[in-house]
Scaffold this motif. Structure first.
Motif, PDB file in Angstrom:
ATOM      1  N   LYS A  33       0.814  -1.214   0.000  1.00  0.00           N
ATOM      2  CA  LYS A  33       0.000   0.000   0.000  1.00  0.00           C
ATOM      3  C   LYS A  33       0.852   1.271   0.000  1.00  0.00           C
ATOM      4  CE  LYS A  33      -0.514   0.146   5.043  1.00  0.00           C
ATOM      5  NZ  LYS A  33      -1.467   0.025   6.176  1.00  0.00           N
ATOM      6  N   ASN A  34       2.145   1.138   0.337  1.00  0.00           N
ATOM      7  CA  ASN A  34       3.036   2.299   0.360  1.00  0.00           C
ATOM      8  C   ASN A  34       3.663   2.593  -1.013  1.00  0.00           C
ATOM      9  OD1 ASN A  34       2.754   2.873   3.169  1.00  0.00           O
ATOM     10  ND2 ASN A  34       4.111   1.138   3.615  1.00  0.00           N
ATOM     11  N   ILE A  35       3.449   1.692  -1.969  1.00  0.00           N
ATOM     12  CA  ILE A  35       4.036   1.873  -3.299  1.00  0.00           C
ATOM     13  C   ILE A  35       3.607   3.201  -3.912  1.00  0.00           C
ATOM     14  CG2 ILE A  35       3.857   1.091  -5.696  1.00  0.00           C
ATOM     15  CD1 ILE A  35       5.938  -0.437  -4.276  1.00  0.00           C
ATOM     16  N   GLU A  36       2.324   3.485  -3.882  1.00  0.00           N
ATOM     17  CA  GLU A  36       1.828   4.690  -4.541  1.00  0.00           C
ATOM     18  C   GLU A  36       2.377   5.959  -3.911  1.00  0.00           C
ATOM     19  OE1 GLU A  36       0.399   4.802  -7.435  1.00  0.00           O
ATOM     20  OE2 GLU A  36       0.630   2.631  -7.399  1.00  0.00           O
ATOM     21  N   ARG A  37       2.615   5.913  -2.605  1.00  0.00           N
ATOM     22  CA  ARG A  37       3.187   7.094  -1.950  1.00  0.00           C
ATOM     23  C   ARG A  37       4.584   7.378  -2.490  1.00  0.00           C
ATOM     24  NH1 ARG A  37       4.843   8.053   4.458  1.00  0.00           N
ATOM     25  NH2 ARG A  37       5.503  10.220   4.137  1.00  0.00           N
ATOM     26  N   PHE A  38       5.401   6.338  -2.615  1.00  0.00           N
ATOM     27  CA  PHE A  38       6.768   6.553  -3.083  1.00  0.00           C
ATOM     28  C   PHE A  38       6.818   6.772  -4.598  1.00  0.00           C
ATOM     29  CE2 PHE A  38       7.462   4.669   1.062  1.00  0.00           C
ATOM     30  CZ  PHE A  38       8.471   5.474   1.562  1.00  0.00           C
ATOM     31  N   ARG A  39       5.851   6.232  -5.315  1.00  0.00           N
ATOM     32  CA  ARG A  39       5.768   6.535  -6.738  1.00  0.00           C
ATOM     33  C   ARG A  39       5.489   8.032  -6.933  1.00  0.00           C
ATOM     34  NH1 ARG A  39       3.960   3.247 -11.060  1.00  0.00           N
ATOM     35  NH2 ARG A  39       2.875   1.842  -9.627  1.00  0.00           N
ATOM     36  N   ALA A  40       4.558   8.560  -6.122  1.00  0.00           N
ATOM     37  CA  ALA A  40       4.229   9.978  -6.197  1.00  0.00           C
ATOM     38  C   ALA A  40       5.424  10.839  -5.798  1.00  0.00           C
ATOM     39  CB  ALA A  40       3.033  10.287  -5.310  1.00  0.00           C
ATOM     40  N   LEU A  41       6.193  10.363  -4.800  1.00  0.00           N
ATOM     41  CA  LEU A  41       7.380  11.097  -4.376  1.00  0.00           C
ATOM     42  C   LEU A  41       8.408  11.137  -5.500  1.00  0.00           C
ATOM     43  CD1 LEU A  41       9.035  12.536  -2.190  1.00  0.00           C
ATOM     44  CD2 LEU A  41       9.799  10.271  -1.400  1.00  0.00           C
ATOM     45  N   ALA A  42       8.599  10.015  -6.186  1.00  0.00           N
ATOM     46  CA  ALA A  42       9.539   9.981  -7.304  1.00  0.00           C
ATOM     47  C   ALA A  42       9.121  10.967  -8.387  1.00  0.00           C
ATOM     48  CB  ALA A  42       9.621   8.567  -7.875  1.00  0.00           C
ATOM     49  N   GLU A  43       7.834  11.009  -8.704  1.00  0.00           N
ATOM     50  CA  GLU A  43       7.340  11.945  -9.718  1.00  0.00           C
ATOM     51  C   GLU A  43       7.556  13.384  -9.278  1.00  0.00           C
ATOM     52  OE1 GLU A  43       3.292  10.949 -10.425  1.00  0.00           O
ATOM     53  OE2 GLU A  43       3.747   9.044 -11.445  1.00  0.00           O
ATOM     54  N   ARG A  44       7.338  13.646  -7.981  1.00  0.00           N
ATOM     55  CA  ARG A  44       7.506  15.001  -7.461  1.00  0.00           C
ATOM     56  C   ARG A  44       8.956  15.449  -7.557  1.00  0.00           C
ATOM     57  NH1 ARG A  44       4.482  15.806  -1.932  1.00  0.00           N
ATOM     58  NH2 ARG A  44       2.877  14.997  -3.339  1.00  0.00           N
ATOM     59  N   LEU A  45       9.880  14.504  -7.386  1.00  0.00           N
ATOM     60  CA  LEU A  45      11.306  14.824  -7.451  1.00  0.00           C
ATOM     61  C   LEU A  45      11.843  14.801  -8.882  1.00  0.00           C
ATOM     62  CD1 LEU A  45      12.620  12.730  -4.409  1.00  0.00           C
ATOM     63  CD2 LEU A  45      12.171  15.193  -4.478  1.00  0.00           C
ATOM     64  N   GLY A  46      11.016  14.332  -9.817  1.00  0.00           N
ATOM     65  CA  GLY A  46      11.468  14.232 -11.202  1.00  0.00           C
ATOM     66  C   GLY A  46      12.312  13.008 -11.463  1.00  0.00           C
TER      67      GLY A  46
END
Length: 320
Positions: free
Chosen positions: A217-230
């Motif tokens: 369930k934490n995958i989407e949080r870190f996926r969003a973080l990666a996108e935010r960081l580029g």
């Protein structure tokens, strides 16, 4: 016996990027192997690939006229005849679907050694050691191919970099391959694989997660973080094996090599041998793991033994 023969691969009129990588590794091995580096291209119009194959370090490009579409029997026969003429120390090609179609049979006919899915070759003390995974890609194995016989070696994609352009001459080699082409099979169509949403091999900035994220369930949080960081979103093998992310996101021996990456952030990744192979060469590695003895710290540029969720909170606030 000496020199290296590279068999080029192309599809739908375009040269495979993996062929440039094979030539890149061959160029690195040229001094240790001795002899010329020759690239052979088998195609309906092989001359059109000359400029793309005449890379730095290549001594000669051989053009062999054949059918329009890939035929493993034709490639096997053509490569076998070229190898008998040249007597190379190494015959190199890509570890691809087409490569597997004729590479193993070619190795049998040449009577030498064979290494598939290699990701490198080390020249060490006069010996040649082919690198590949073992035990389900959990360990790194080194296969000694120093014996004075021809070795057919198939290179995994993303394991080397193509050399710059060169000026190798072209030689047209007339081969009668009609007998090899007579078989109970014909090319019907191309079926493309499902498109991947990432290309780890081309990414310059990767944020990868491992078992430290604890739950799917934490995958989407870190996926969003990666996108935010580029960053491109990557993972270690346990994440892919669990089905939390597609295999295309996996970095490591059994995944992809972060070949062009300049910044790699590893969150909750211990750094097993198979994962380190895919990223240890990156210029800047930032590792976050609460285990101070994690193997990843042996290659990390910077490390932090902090809770990765607290770090994620801080990054989300900073880059909101």
């Amino acid at each position: 016996m000496g020199g290296i023969l590279v068999v080029a691969e192309h599809l739908r009129g375009n040269l495979s990027a993996q062929t440039g990588e094979v030539i890149g590794l061959a160029r690195e091995l040229k001094a240790a192997v001795g002899g010329p580096l020759v690239v052979a291209v088998i195609a309906a119009d092989p001359v059109r690939f000359h400029a793309e194959l005449a890379l730095d370090g290549v001594d000669e490009v051989l053009a062999v006229e054949a059918g329009e579409h890939f035929d493993p029997a034709v490639y096997e026969e053509a490569a076998h005849r070229l190898a008998l003429e040249m007597k190379p120390r190494l015959v190199m090609l890509g570890h691809t679907v087409n490569g597997m179609g004729f590479g193993p049979a070619l190795a049998v006919r040449l009577g030498g050694s064979f290494v598939s899915d290699a990701f490198g070759v080390e020249a060490e003390g006069g010996r040649l050691l082919a690198l590949r995974g073992g035990y389900g890609n959990k360990v790194l194995t080194k296969i000694d191919v120093s014996a004075s016989c021809v070795t057919t070696l198939m290179l995994r994609g993303g394991s080397a970099k193509p050399p710059p352009a060169g000026s190798a001459p072209l030689r047209i080699v007339p081969l009668d391959l009609q007998a090899a082409a007579v078989r109970a099979a014909e090319h019907r169509d191309y079926v493309d694989p499902p498109p991947a949403d990432v290309d780890i091999t081309k990414a310059e900035f990767i944020l990868s997660v491992g078992r430290g994220i604890q739950d799917e369930k934490n995958i989407e949080r870190f996926r969003a973080l990666a996108e935010r960081l580029g960053a491109t979103f990557g993972c270690s093998r346990p994440i892919a094996d669990s089905g939390w992310l597609p295999k295309a996101h996996q970095v490591g021996l059994s995944g992809k090599v972060a070949q062009n990456c300049k910044l790699y952030i590893a969150l909750g990744i211990s750094g097993a041998v198979q994962h380190l192979h895919g990223m240890k060469h990156v210029e800047t590695i930032v590792a976050v793991n609460t285990d101070r003895n994690a193997p990843i710290y042996n290659v990390a540029t910077y490390g932090a033994t902090v809770d990765l969720f607290e770090l994620a909170d801080a990054l989300e606030r900073e880059f909101n």
